[in-house]
Structures are given as C-alpha cells and as structure tokens.
Design a protein around this motif. Structure first.
Motif, short mmCIF file in Angstrom:
data_model
loop_
_atom_site.label_atom_id
_atom_site.label_comp_id
_atom_site.label_asym_id
_atom_site.label_seq_id
_atom_site.Cartn_x
_atom_site.Cartn_y
_atom_site.Cartn_z
N GLU A 44 1.23 4.97 -1.21
CA GLU A 44 1.84 4.11 -2.23
C GLU A 44 1.74 2.64 -1.84
O GLU A 44 1.39 1.79 -2.66
CB GLU A 44 3.30 4.52 -2.42
CG GLU A 44 4.02 3.80 -3.52
CD GLU A 44 5.46 4.28 -3.64
OE1 GLU A 44 6.32 3.42 -3.92
OE2 GLU A 44 5.71 5.48 -3.45
N ILE A 45 2.00 2.35 -0.58
CA ILE A 45 1.92 0.96 -0.09
C ILE A 45 0.47 0.47 -0.16
O ILE A 45 0.22 -0.66 -0.58
CB ILE A 45 2.47 0.87 1.35
CG1 ILE A 45 3.98 1.06 1.33
CG2 ILE A 45 2.10 -0.46 2.00
CD1 ILE A 45 4.61 1.25 2.69
N ARG A 46 -0.47 1.34 0.23
CA ARG A 46 -1.88 0.95 0.17
C ARG A 46 -2.29 0.63 -1.26
O ARG A 46 -3.00 -0.34 -1.51
CB ARG A 46 -2.76 2.07 0.72
CG ARG A 46 -2.73 2.16 2.22
CD ARG A 46 -3.75 3.18 2.72
NE ARG A 46 -3.53 3.46 4.11
CZ ARG A 46 -2.95 4.57 4.59
NH1 ARG A 46 -2.56 5.53 3.76
NH2 ARG A 46 -2.78 4.73 5.87
N ARG A 47 -1.87 1.45 -2.21
CA ARG A 47 -2.21 1.19 -3.62
C ARG A 47 -1.58 -0.09 -4.12
O ARG A 47 -2.21 -0.87 -4.82
CB ARG A 47 -1.73 2.36 -4.50
CG ARG A 47 -2.64 3.54 -4.51
CD ARG A 47 -2.28 4.52 -5.60
NE ARG A 47 -0.90 5.02 -5.50
CZ ARG A 47 -0.52 6.07 -4.78
NH1 ARG A 47 -1.40 6.76 -4.09
NH2 ARG A 47 0.74 6.45 -4.77
N LYS A 48 -0.35 -0.32 -3.71
CA LYS A 48 0.38 -1.49 -4.18
C LYS A 48 -0.24 -2.79 -3.67
O LYS A 48 -0.31 -3.78 -4.41
CB LYS A 48 1.84 -1.40 -3.74
CG LYS A 48 2.71 -2.50 -4.29
CD LYS A 48 4.17 -2.29 -3.90
CE LYS A 48 5.04 -3.40 -4.46
NZ LYS A 48 6.45 -3.19 -4.09
N TYR A 49 -0.68 -2.80 -2.44
CA TYR A 49 -1.18 -4.04 -1.83
C TYR A 49 -2.69 -4.08 -1.71
O TYR A 49 -3.23 -4.93 -1.02
CB TYR A 49 -0.52 -4.26 -0.47
CG TYR A 49 0.95 -4.52 -0.62
CD1 TYR A 49 1.41 -5.76 -1.07
CD2 TYR A 49 1.89 -3.54 -0.35
CE1 TYR A 49 2.76 -6.00 -1.23
CE2 TYR A 49 3.24 -3.77 -0.50
CZ TYR A 49 3.66 -5.01 -0.95
OH TYR A 49 4.99 -5.23 -1.11
N LYS A 50 -3.37 -3.17 -2.39
CA LYS A 50 -4.84 -3.17 -2.35
C LYS A 50 -5.35 -4.40 -3.08
O LYS A 50 -4.86 -4.78 -4.12
CB LYS A 50 -5.36 -1.91 -3.05
CG LYS A 50 -6.84 -1.72 -2.90
CD LYS A 50 -7.26 -0.42 -3.54
CE LYS A 50 -8.75 -0.23 -3.38
NZ LYS A 50 -9.17 1.03 -3.99
N ARG A 51 -6.36 -5.03 -2.53
CA ARG A 51 -6.88 -6.27 -3.11
C ARG A 51 -7.91 -5.99 -4.13
O ARG A 51 -8.63 -5.17 -4.29
CB ARG A 51 -7.45 -7.15 -2.02
CG ARG A 51 -6.37 -7.63 -1.12
CD ARG A 51 -6.95 -8.48 -0.04
NE ARG A 51 -5.86 -8.74 0.90
CZ ARG A 51 -5.90 -9.69 1.76
NH1 ARG A 51 -6.92 -10.49 1.85
NH2 ARG A 51 -4.91 -9.88 2.58
#
Length: 51
Positions: A44-51
């Motif tokens: 979830e964190i990776r998806r949220k902060y993916k550039r």
C-alpha cells in the motif's frame, strides 16, 4: 480454530504436549497473519508513493 481446540482439550485432559502443540500452532498462525498484514501495508505504501 483447530489449534485453539487442541490447546483447550490438552489443558482439560492434562495432556501437556497436546496443549503445547496447540499453542505453537496458534503462535504460527498469528505470525503468518502479521506477516501478511506487513506485506499488505508495504504494498500500500509503495503504491501510494510510487512516482
């Protein structure tokens, strides 16, 4: 559920190895739930902060 039953039956009958096996299974299940939750949060964190 099965692990809890083993723990309870072992405690009621005085079968300490069975109770210990039940507790071990409960601990393993809790660890797996925690691991799944950590992976879910990390994704979830990776998806949220993916550039």
């Amino acid at each position: 559920m099965k692990a809890r039953a083993k723990t309870e039956i072992g405690a009621r009958t005085g079968n300490r190895p069975l109770a210990a096996e039940g507790r071990t299974e409960q601990a393993e299940a809790k660890l797996l739930r925690t691991q799944d939750r950590l992976r879910s949060v990390a994704n979830e964190i990776r998806r949220k902060y993916k550039r």
